[in-house]
Design a protein around this motif. Structure first.
Motif, PDB file in Angstrom:
ATOM      1  N   ARG A  91      -6.210   6.902   2.234  1.00  0.00           N
ATOM      2  CA  ARG A  91      -6.276   5.595   1.580  1.00  0.00           C
ATOM      3  C   ARG A  91      -4.905   5.260   0.994  1.00  0.00           C
ATOM      4  N   VAL A  92      -4.406   4.053   1.299  1.00  0.00           N
ATOM      5  CA  VAL A  92      -3.132   3.577   0.764  1.00  0.00           C
ATOM      6  C   VAL A  92      -3.370   2.451  -0.238  1.00  0.00           C
ATOM      7  N   MET A  93      -4.286   1.562   0.077  1.00  0.00           N
ATOM      8  CA  MET A  93      -4.617   0.444  -0.809  1.00  0.00           C
ATOM      9  C   MET A  93      -6.129   0.340  -0.899  1.00  0.00           C
ATOM     10  N   GLU A  94      -6.637   0.374  -2.116  1.00  0.00           N
ATOM     11  CA  GLU A  94      -8.077   0.280  -2.357  1.00  0.00           C
ATOM     12  C   GLU A  94      -8.618  -1.057  -1.856  1.00  0.00           C
ATOM     13  N   PRO A  95      -9.890  -1.107  -1.478  1.00  0.00           N
ATOM     14  CA  PRO A  95     -10.494  -2.380  -1.090  1.00  0.00           C
ATOM     15  C   PRO A  95     -10.339  -3.416  -2.208  1.00  0.00           C
ATOM     16  N   ALA A  96     -10.005  -4.631  -1.806  1.00  0.00           N
ATOM     17  CA  ALA A  96      -9.796  -5.708  -2.777  1.00  0.00           C
ATOM     18  C   ALA A  96     -10.261  -7.024  -2.174  1.00  0.00           C
ATOM     19  N   ALA A  97     -10.758  -7.903  -3.027  1.00  0.00           N
ATOM     20  CA  ALA A  97     -11.168  -9.238  -2.595  1.00  0.00           C
ATOM     21  C   ALA A  97      -9.944 -10.144  -2.585  1.00  0.00           C
ATOM     22  N   THR A  98      -9.818 -10.951  -1.536  1.00  0.00           N
ATOM     23  CA  THR A  98      -8.755 -11.960  -1.424  1.00  0.00           C
ATOM     24  C   THR A  98      -9.417 -13.266  -0.996  1.00  0.00           C
ATOM     25  N   PRO A  99      -8.682 -14.372  -1.036  1.00  0.00           N
ATOM     26  CA  PRO A  99      -9.265 -15.629  -0.544  1.00  0.00           C
ATOM     27  C   PRO A  99      -9.669 -15.565   0.929  1.00  0.00           C
ATOM     28  N   LEU A 100      -9.107 -14.621   1.689  1.00  0.00           N
ATOM     29  CA  LEU A 100      -9.411 -14.504   3.115  1.00  0.00           C
ATOM     30  C   LEU A 100     -10.514 -13.508   3.404  1.00  0.00           C
ATOM     31  N   GLY A 101     -10.968 -12.757   2.413  1.00  0.00           N
ATOM     32  CA  GLY A 101     -11.989 -11.732   2.606  1.00  0.00           C
ATOM     33  C   GLY A 101     -11.574 -10.441   1.922  1.00  0.00           C
ATOM     34  N   ARG A 102     -12.323  -9.369   2.161  1.00  0.00           N
ATOM     35  CA  ARG A 102     -11.987  -8.065   1.582  1.00  0.00           C
ATOM     36  C   ARG A 102     -10.955  -7.389   2.473  1.00  0.00           C
ATOM     37  N   ILE A 103     -10.008  -6.699   1.843  1.00  0.00           N
ATOM     38  CA  ILE A 103      -8.973  -5.985   2.581  1.00  0.00           C
ATOM     39  C   ILE A 103      -8.799  -4.581   2.004  1.00  0.00           C
ATOM     40  N   ALA A 104      -8.230  -3.694   2.800  1.00  0.00           N
ATOM     41  CA  ALA A 104      -7.827  -2.356   2.378  1.00  0.00           C
ATOM     42  C   ALA A 104      -6.791  -1.878   3.378  1.00  0.00           C
ATOM     43  N   VAL A 105      -6.026  -0.859   3.000  1.00  0.00           N
ATOM     44  CA  VAL A 105      -5.026  -0.279   3.909  1.00  0.00           C
ATOM     45  C   VAL A 105      -5.158   1.237   3.864  1.00  0.00           C
ATOM     46  N   PHE A 106      -5.038   1.863   5.032  1.00  0.00           N
ATOM     47  CA  PHE A 106      -5.015   3.320   5.112  1.00  0.00           C
ATOM     48  C   PHE A 106      -3.827   3.750   5.957  1.00  0.00           C
ATOM     49  N   ALA A 107      -3.465   5.022   5.838  1.00  0.00           N
ATOM     50  CA  ALA A 107      -2.458   5.623   6.717  1.00  0.00           C
ATOM     51  C   ALA A 107      -3.213   6.486   7.721  1.00  0.00           C
ATOM     52  N   ASP A 108      -2.885   6.351   9.004  1.00  0.00           N
ATOM     53  CA  ASP A 108      -3.520   7.195  10.006  1.00  0.00           C
ATOM     54  C   ASP A 108      -2.909   8.602   9.916  1.00  0.00           C
ATOM     55  N   PRO A 109      -3.396   9.569  10.691  1.00  0.00           N
ATOM     56  CA  PRO A 109      -2.861  10.931  10.586  1.00  0.00           C
ATOM     57  C   PRO A 109      -1.360  11.045  10.848  1.00  0.00           C
ATOM     58  N   ASP A 110      -0.756  10.046  11.520  1.00  0.00           N
ATOM     59  CA  ASP A 110       0.686  10.057  11.779  1.00  0.00           C
ATOM     60  C   ASP A 110       1.470   9.299  10.728  1.00  0.00           C
ATOM     61  N   GLY A 111       0.783   8.730   9.728  1.00  0.00           N
ATOM     62  CA  GLY A 111       1.459   8.001   8.657  1.00  0.00           C
ATOM     63  C   GLY A 111       1.613   6.509   8.890  1.00  0.00           C
ATOM     64  N   ASN A 112       1.085   5.981   9.997  1.00  0.00           N
ATOM     65  CA  ASN A 112       1.146   4.545  10.272  1.00  0.00           C
ATOM     66  C   ASN A 112       0.181   3.814   9.342  1.00  0.00           C
ATOM     67  N   HIS A 113       0.648   2.754   8.720  1.00  0.00           N
ATOM     68  CA  HIS A 113      -0.219   1.961   7.856  1.00  0.00           C
ATOM     69  C   HIS A 113      -1.019   0.979   8.702  1.00  0.00           C
ATOM     70  N   VAL A 114      -2.324   0.929   8.436  1.00  0.00           N
ATOM     71  CA  VAL A 114      -3.256   0.079   9.176  1.00  0.00           C
ATOM     72  C   VAL A 114      -4.139  -0.629   8.155  1.00  0.00           C
ATOM     73  N   GLY A 115      -4.342  -1.924   8.356  1.00  0.00           N
ATOM     74  CA  GLY A 115      -5.166  -2.702   7.441  1.00  0.00           C
ATOM     75  C   GLY A 115      -6.547  -2.965   8.005  1.00  0.00           C
ATOM     76  N   LEU A 116      -7.477  -3.192   7.080  1.00  0.00           N
ATOM     77  CA  LEU A 116      -8.842  -3.585   7.409  1.00  0.00           C
ATOM     78  C   LEU A 116      -9.135  -4.894   6.698  1.00  0.00           C
ATOM     79  N   VAL A 117      -9.831  -5.798   7.350  1.00  0.00           N
ATOM     80  CA  VAL A 117     -10.194  -7.067   6.730  1.00  0.00           C
ATOM     81  C   VAL A 117     -11.593  -7.456   7.185  1.00  0.00           C
ATOM     82  N   SER A 118     -12.379  -7.965   6.239  1.00  0.00           N
ATOM     83  CA  SER A 118     -13.689  -8.549   6.593  1.00  0.00           C
ATOM     84  C   SER A 118     -13.680  -9.969   6.055  1.00  0.00           C
ATOM     85  N   HIS A 119     -14.104 -10.911   6.877  1.00  0.00           N
ATOM     86  CA  HIS A 119     -14.081 -12.331   6.505  1.00  0.00           C
ATOM     87  C   HIS A 119     -15.414 -12.759   5.976  1.00  0.00           C
TER      88      HIS A 119
END
Length: 119
Positions: A91-119
């Protein structure tokens, strides 16, 4: 993990940078993007229709990441984040509400940052 459609697809991008003003000018000139500045820390990039496609934000000392993060659309951000963690992501960024929906960010096993969004 559930997603919108059969497989999660990119639904948003975010560029987090120490110099957001410079980045806005750079990408606006490079790609011809319409940039709608909300304030000195964040701007929305117009997409197709009435939804923005992404944003450019000012990274500060407390920012969870810098660089470009692609957000994949999922039905449940918390469930997708838990799944990523169970597979070796962190986990890099905890789930949070935004005007566009809920978002969060994680790092994959190689350290790449990947975001999640639900509208």
């Amino acid at each position: 993990m559930t997603s919108t459609g059969s497989h999660p697809t990119p639904g948003w991008f975010d560029i987090s940078t120490p110099d957001a003003s410079r980045a806005r000018r750079f990408y606006q000139e490079l790609f011809g993007w319409t940039v709608n500045t909300i304030d000195e820390t964040y701007a929305l990039i117009d997409g197709d229709g009435d939804r923005p496609a992404g944003g450019i934000g000012q990274a500060g000392p407390g920012s969870p990441y810098t660089g470009i993060v692609v957000y994949f659309t999922v039905d449940d951000v918390e469930a997708a984040l838990a799944s990523a963690e169970s597979l070796g992501g962190s986990r890099v960024m905890e789930p949070a509400a935004t005007p566009l929906g809920r978002i969060a960010v994680f790092a994959d096993p190689d350290g790449n940052h990947v975001g999640l969004v639900s509208h």
